[in-house]
Design an enzyme around this catalytic site. Structure first.
Site, PDB file in Angstrom:
ATOM      1  N   HIS A   1       0.830  -1.265   0.099  1.00  0.00           N
ATOM      2  CA  HIS A   1       0.058   0.088  -0.053  1.00  0.00           C
ATOM      3  C   HIS A   1       0.717   1.339   0.083  1.00  0.00           C
ATOM      4  CE1 HIS A   1      -4.307  -1.255   0.969  1.00  0.00           C
ATOM      5  NE2 HIS A   1      -3.649  -2.461   0.506  1.00  0.00           N
TER       6      HIS A   1
ATOM      7  N   ASN B   1      -7.472   2.346   3.283  1.00  0.00           N
ATOM      8  CA  ASN B   1      -6.126   1.927   4.149  1.00  0.00           C
ATOM      9  C   ASN B   1      -6.861   1.851   5.496  1.00  0.00           C
ATOM     10  OD1 ASN B   1      -4.242   1.956   2.231  1.00  0.00           O
ATOM     11  ND2 ASN B   1      -3.586   4.138   2.660  1.00  0.00           N
TER      12      ASN B   1
END
Length: 325
Positions: free
Chosen positions: A66, A93
């Site tokens: 990520h 996230n």
């Protein structure tokens, strides 16, 4: 024959040069003089965290992915904003495991005790990722170092830069291409789903609302679908999770690919790798051969670690969660 050899040798040199340039100023021995015990320090801290909780492994691996896909591999995903507008605050996230953050924070603290102000959080995250892969049964590989930490972290940049569990093959391919990652890289990095779990909300549509004529995704193995429905009922508690690999959920191996062949990919973005003729052959190769997957994973995770790296800009954060004041 000589002409063919010359052409082949030229192509090899071009590939090697391309890889060297893409690595920028990253070096395997970047901290040889400034922090010679770096890998042992990080390895010790990561091992301690892994022994406390296995979740540290998939959480750290996912954190690295990520991070690299948004602002490049610069640890910007770790920054905490008092205004709630940093990368970590983006909806995509919010499910990042806190154990991944804690793994890097603990490793950074250990490094700072011996080499203050020298090693970036980005490099520590990269090393920690290698270590959790190895601790979980995956390959050990040399890590390129020399990244600096980013100073930009915005929630608004996340959504359009991360793949979604519902993506089809073409969407996935386009997302990876943005980061100079090809279709084999896509299949390889998806193999990280060999460990870890996901919240049920990411698979509800596949189980209950795929289409008016097929409530259950027809690419799902029927028995596997029923097992998932037991774990993830229609109105499941949002905290309930399903493991990514039902066979060996705590081992970094190639069973993820064997699962895809059997219709046991948890996400749509997993199963399309086998459904698509463009990637099926690679899935089948990795399903047959763990060595093939491991060797390719080393190349691809190294390639991922070069995405958007900062070697002359940025900073060396003292605290991974805050930009230096």
């Amino acid at each position: 024959m000589e002409k063919k050899c010359a052409i082949f040798c030229t192509l090899v040199l071009l590939v090697l040069c391309t890889e060297y340039v893409s690595a920028g100023e990253l070096k395997n021995n970047f901290y040889e003089k400034s922090c010679p015990n770096l890998e042992a320090i990080v390895g010790g801290a990561v091992t301690d965290k892994y022994r406390q909780t296995f979740v540290a492994a998939p959480a750290t691996l996912r954190l690295f992915f990520h991070d690299c896909f948004v602002e490049g591999c610069d640890a910007s995903v770790m920054i905490i904003s008092p205004n709630g507008d940093a990368e970590a605050d983006a909806p995509n996230n919010l499910s990042l495991g806190g154990e991944g953050f804690d793994t890097v924070i603990k490793a950074k603290k250990a490094v700072e005790a011996e080499c203050p102000g020298v090693v970036s959080c980005a490099d520590i995250l990269t090393l920690a990722t290698r270590d959790v892969v190895y601790l979980s049964g995956g390959p050990y590989y040399t890590v390129e170092l020399g990244r600096r930490d980013g100073v930009i972290s915005k929630a608004s940049t996340v959504q359009n830069n991360l793949p979604d569990p519902g993506f089809n093959y073409e969407q996935l391919k386009a997302m990876f291409a943005k980061n100079n990652l090809n279709e084999v890289d896509l299949v390889t990095l998806s193999g990280a789903h060999t460990i870890g779990s996901s919240h049920c909300n990411h698979i509800t549509k596949r189980l209950y609302n795929f289409s008016p004529s097929n409530p259950i995704d027809p690419t799902l193995n029927p028995t596997y679908a029923q097992q998932l429905m037991q774990v993830c009922p229609l109105n499941a508690n949002p905290n309930v999770v399903a493991v990514m690999d039902p066979a060996t959920p705590r081992t970094f191996d190639n069973l993820y690919y064997q699962n895809l062949v059997q219709g046991k990919g948890l996400f749509n973005s997993d199963q399309v790798l086998f459904s698509s003729p463009k990637s099926r052959r690679t899935v089948e190769e990795f399903a047959r051969n763990m060595s093939s997957f491991s060797s390719r994973f080393i190349k691809t995770i190294t390639k991922l670690g070069r995405v958007g790296v900062k070697t002359s800009t940025g900073e060396i954060r003292r605290d991974c969660t805050r930009i230096n004041s």
